[in-house]
Design a protein around this motif. Structure first.
Motif, short mmCIF file in Angstrom:
data_model
loop_
_atom_site.label_atom_id
_atom_site.label_comp_id
_atom_site.label_asym_id
_atom_site.label_seq_id
_atom_site.Cartn_x
_atom_site.Cartn_y
_atom_site.Cartn_z
N PHE A 76 0.82 -1.15 0.10
CA PHE A 76 0.06 -0.08 0.07
C PHE A 76 0.88 1.10 0.09
CE2 PHE A 76 -1.56 3.37 2.63
CZ PHE A 76 -2.69 3.72 2.13
N LEU A 77 1.98 1.19 0.65
CA LEU A 77 2.71 2.35 0.89
C LEU A 77 3.65 2.88 -0.43
CD1 LEU A 77 4.16 2.17 4.35
CD2 LEU A 77 2.47 3.44 3.74
N GLU A 78 3.82 1.70 -1.20
CA GLU A 78 4.38 2.12 -2.51
C GLU A 78 3.12 2.75 -3.34
OE1 GLU A 78 7.28 0.16 -6.08
OE2 GLU A 78 6.26 -1.22 -4.45
N TYR A 79 2.09 2.08 -3.51
CA TYR A 79 1.12 2.74 -4.16
C TYR A 79 0.94 4.30 -3.69
CZ TYR A 79 -0.77 -1.81 -6.24
OH TYR A 79 -0.68 -2.92 -6.53
N ARG A 80 0.72 4.58 -2.43
CA ARG A 80 0.54 5.76 -1.92
C ARG A 80 1.62 6.70 -2.01
NH1 ARG A 80 0.27 10.19 -1.35
NH2 ARG A 80 -0.93 11.53 -0.07
N TYR A 81 2.87 6.33 -1.64
CA TYR A 81 3.90 7.01 -1.59
C TYR A 81 5.00 6.81 -2.52
CZ TYR A 81 2.10 8.59 2.88
OH TYR A 81 1.03 8.82 3.88
N LEU A 379 -2.87 6.91 7.70
CA LEU A 379 -4.01 7.71 8.13
C LEU A 379 -3.54 8.98 7.19
CD1 LEU A 379 -4.91 7.62 11.71
CD2 LEU A 379 -6.15 6.61 9.70
N PHE A 380 -2.55 9.54 7.52
CA PHE A 380 -2.38 10.90 6.42
C PHE A 380 -2.34 10.53 4.94
CE2 PHE A 380 -0.07 14.66 5.30
CZ PHE A 380 -0.41 15.63 6.24
N GLY A 381 -1.87 9.22 4.65
CA GLY A 381 -1.92 9.21 3.27
C GLY A 381 -3.53 8.87 2.87
N LEU A 382 -4.05 8.42 3.64
CA LEU A 382 -5.59 8.14 3.15
C LEU A 382 -6.41 9.44 3.13
CD1 LEU A 382 -6.15 4.73 4.96
CD2 LEU A 382 -6.23 5.11 2.57
N LEU A 383 -6.07 10.25 4.13
CA LEU A 383 -7.05 11.62 4.46
C LEU A 383 -6.36 12.70 3.55
CD1 LEU A 383 -7.66 11.00 8.22
CD2 LEU A 383 -9.13 10.44 6.33
N ALA A 389 5.53 11.98 -1.50
CA ALA A 389 6.12 10.82 -0.83
C ALA A 389 7.23 11.16 0.30
CB ALA A 389 6.85 10.30 -2.15
N SER A 390 7.93 12.12 0.30
CA SER A 390 8.58 12.68 1.15
C SER A 390 7.87 12.59 2.85
CB SER A 390 9.35 14.11 1.13
OG SER A 390 8.28 14.86 0.86
N ALA A 391 6.55 12.77 2.69
CA ALA A 391 5.91 12.92 3.96
C ALA A 391 6.03 11.33 4.60
CB ALA A 391 4.63 13.35 3.85
N GLY A 392 5.41 10.40 3.61
CA GLY A 392 5.57 8.97 4.13
C GLY A 392 6.74 8.58 4.60
N VAL A 393 7.93 8.96 3.78
CA VAL A 393 8.98 8.13 4.24
C VAL A 393 9.72 8.84 5.56
CG1 VAL A 393 11.92 8.42 3.46
CG2 VAL A 393 9.98 7.84 1.72
N THR A 394 9.21 10.42 5.76
CA THR A 394 9.63 10.82 6.96
C THR A 394 8.98 10.36 8.25
OG1 THR A 394 10.26 13.04 5.70
CG2 THR A 394 9.62 13.00 8.12
N LEU A 433 5.55 19.24 5.55
CA LEU A 433 5.99 18.90 4.27
C LEU A 433 4.94 18.88 3.20
CD1 LEU A 433 8.08 15.70 5.48
CD2 LEU A 433 9.07 17.70 4.52
N THR A 434 3.66 18.75 3.33
CA THR A 434 2.48 18.70 2.75
C THR A 434 2.38 20.20 2.31
OG1 THR A 434 1.64 16.52 3.42
CG2 THR A 434 0.34 18.04 2.15
N LEU A 435 2.54 21.05 3.29
CA LEU A 435 2.20 22.27 3.08
C LEU A 435 3.32 23.01 2.53
CD1 LEU A 435 0.94 23.51 6.70
CD2 LEU A 435 -0.63 23.55 4.45
#
Length: 478
Positions: A76-81, A379-383, A389-394, A433-435
């Protein structure tokens, strides 16, 4: 998916399989031990909050994973990030399973076998580990799931039998309740060192979200469901059966405290095995021992299956050998099974040392290194669909680091509070990071158009019945 079943499991099998994989000797030894120690009935919160959590996840999170057609959570994380997020979670998961979960199950099984037979702890651990590795390598998840159907029910029946015999030994419910008046409370003060109510309402929910919704150990059964409704009803059935845990595991721990008192000393993990040894007649003792042995092997098999699947699919095939054939993947999985079990067997006997505070605490506290970052990433990736991608890795890097800092510099802070604080800080980092660099286009999961995700009335009503049962228990033993 080298150890998969395909998507063919019916809901009763899924539910009982989850219970059998979850309730093993780390609960019967560790949870009963905490009940016999300082926590009392409140330790039941781990299962009862889990009952509510697994219902909510069945209604919301799990259908989204099934619709995406994934087999592992790192996928899932590869799909999302990105691919880095996938390999980070895969590595964290394999390490936690191999260095924490497997040794804990082996140790608690070894303590039980030693109490009942007099075997040396190290010999007992290696005996259990060898059987578990052979069972996993030769059987696969479908064999594990069908064996769970018998073992899971036998384990709960055995625990309830010990509870009944224990009540008789202490003079009945009235005598039991009078003796434990101070320990039959589900809500403990915020100053309690083992399980304060503040930890339950904060960090425990993060734990439950990971364990019931993101943990390959549990999720692999749900992803093998033959339909959406089967997966949801199976999860809700597991939540309903967890309502029996206070009676089948926790209250027997309290009974052991009443019967043995100071004999338990600094080894409260001996509580449940002593009850089996001293209270259960020989014929029934064989039944309970068989149920406990089956549960140990079931949990080991599930953990080993998860380690092999994640390491093979998310690390070996994804990074080391992309063109690997199916037979190669199968043999790679078998080799990883043997390697993981060998390492775990070497670690398990060390957990008897008092510094670990009992096996149940060891399991919970050391898994704190994976909970905050992984749950935040999902959660953050879904919402937040524009999270980069940097947010997920962080999240996956910062979660273990932040929790480790709390463990080192704030050891007096309960570990569930540490989990909640680390989770909050990870979410703050992901937000910044998202902002700073949001994705130009929203990132959405793939969808299988052939799946009907409409929730049946049976799923809704069954879920509310489980939640009502949890609410009643908390109110009855407030």
């Amino acid at each position: 998916m080298p150890f998969g079943t395909g998507r063919r499991l019916p809901w009763p099998l899924i539910g009982i399989s989850i219970v059998a994989a979850n309730i093993s000797t780390e609960q019967m030894v560790g949870m009963a031990g905490q009940a016999a120690g300082a926590v009392g009935l409140a330790v039941s919160a781990w299962q009862l909050v889990g009952s509510v959590g697994i219902v909510i996840i069945a209604w919301t999170l799990w259908p989204r994973f099934l619709r995406a057609g994934i087999y592992t959570m790192p996928e899932f994380l590869e799909y999302r990030y990105n691919a880095a997020a996938r390999v980070l979670m895969a590595t964290l998961t394999v390490l936690i399973y191999a260095l924490v979960m497997l040794p804990a199950v082996l140790y608690s099984g070894g303590v039980t076998l030693r109490t009942l037979t007099g075997l040396d702890l190290r010999t007992a651990v290696w005996t259990i580990g060898t059987i578990g590795a052979l069972y996993t390598t030769l059987g696969g998840l479908r064999a594990i799931a069908w064996a769970d159907l018998v073992q899971g029910l036998a384990l709960l029946v055995g625990g309830l039998l010990v509870f009944g015999l224990g009540l008789h030994a202490v003079g009945g419910w009235t005598a039991f309740r009078a003796f434990h008046a101070e320990h039959l409370h589900m809500v403990l003060p915020d100053s309690h060192p083992e399980l304060p109510w503040t930890g339950i309402v904060s960090g425990m929910w993060i734990v439950i979200l990971y364990y019931c919704g993101l943990n390959q150990f549990i999720v692999q059964r749900n992803l093998a469901a033959r339909s959406v409704a089967d997966g949801q009803l199976g999860m809700i059935l597991a939540g309903g059966l967890w309502l029996l845990v206070p009676f089948a595991i926790v209250m027997p721990g309290l009974i052991a405290r009443q019967l043995y008192g100071t004999e338990l000393g600094d080894q409260p993990d001996r509580a449940f095995p002593l009850l089996i040894r001293d209270l259960v007649p020989p014929g029934l003792r064989g039944f309970i021992c068989a149920a406990v042995a089956g549960a140990v092997i079931s949990t080991l098999a599930s953990l080993l299956n998860s380690v092999a699947t994640i390491a093979t699919m998310d690390i070996y095939r994804r990074w080391l050998h992309p063109g690997a054939s199916q037979p190669t993947l199968v043999w790679c999985g078998r080799l990883l099974t043997v390697l993981s079990m060998t390492v775990a067997c070497a670690i398990a006997p060390v957990l008897e040392e008092p510094r670990f505070g009992g096996v149940f605490r060891f399991i919970q506290q050391f898994q704190g290194y994976i909970w905050p970052g992984v749950v935040a990433a999902f959660l953050f990736g879904l919402l937040v669909e524009r999270a980069p991608a940097s947010a997920g890795v962080t999240a996956l890097v910062a979660g273990p680091l932040l929790y480790g800092l709390f463990q080192h510099f704030a050891p007096s802070l309960h570990f569930l509070i540490q989990v909640a604080l680390a989770f909050s800080l990870v979410l703050a980092l992901m937000s910044l990071l998202t902002l700073w660099r949001p994705l130009a286009q929203p990132r959405r999961l793939p969808e299988r158009p052939d799946l009907d995700l409409r929730q049946s009335p049976a799923v809704t009503w069954a879920g509310w019945m489980v939640i009502a049962g949890v609410a009643w228990f908390f109110l009855a033993f407030w």
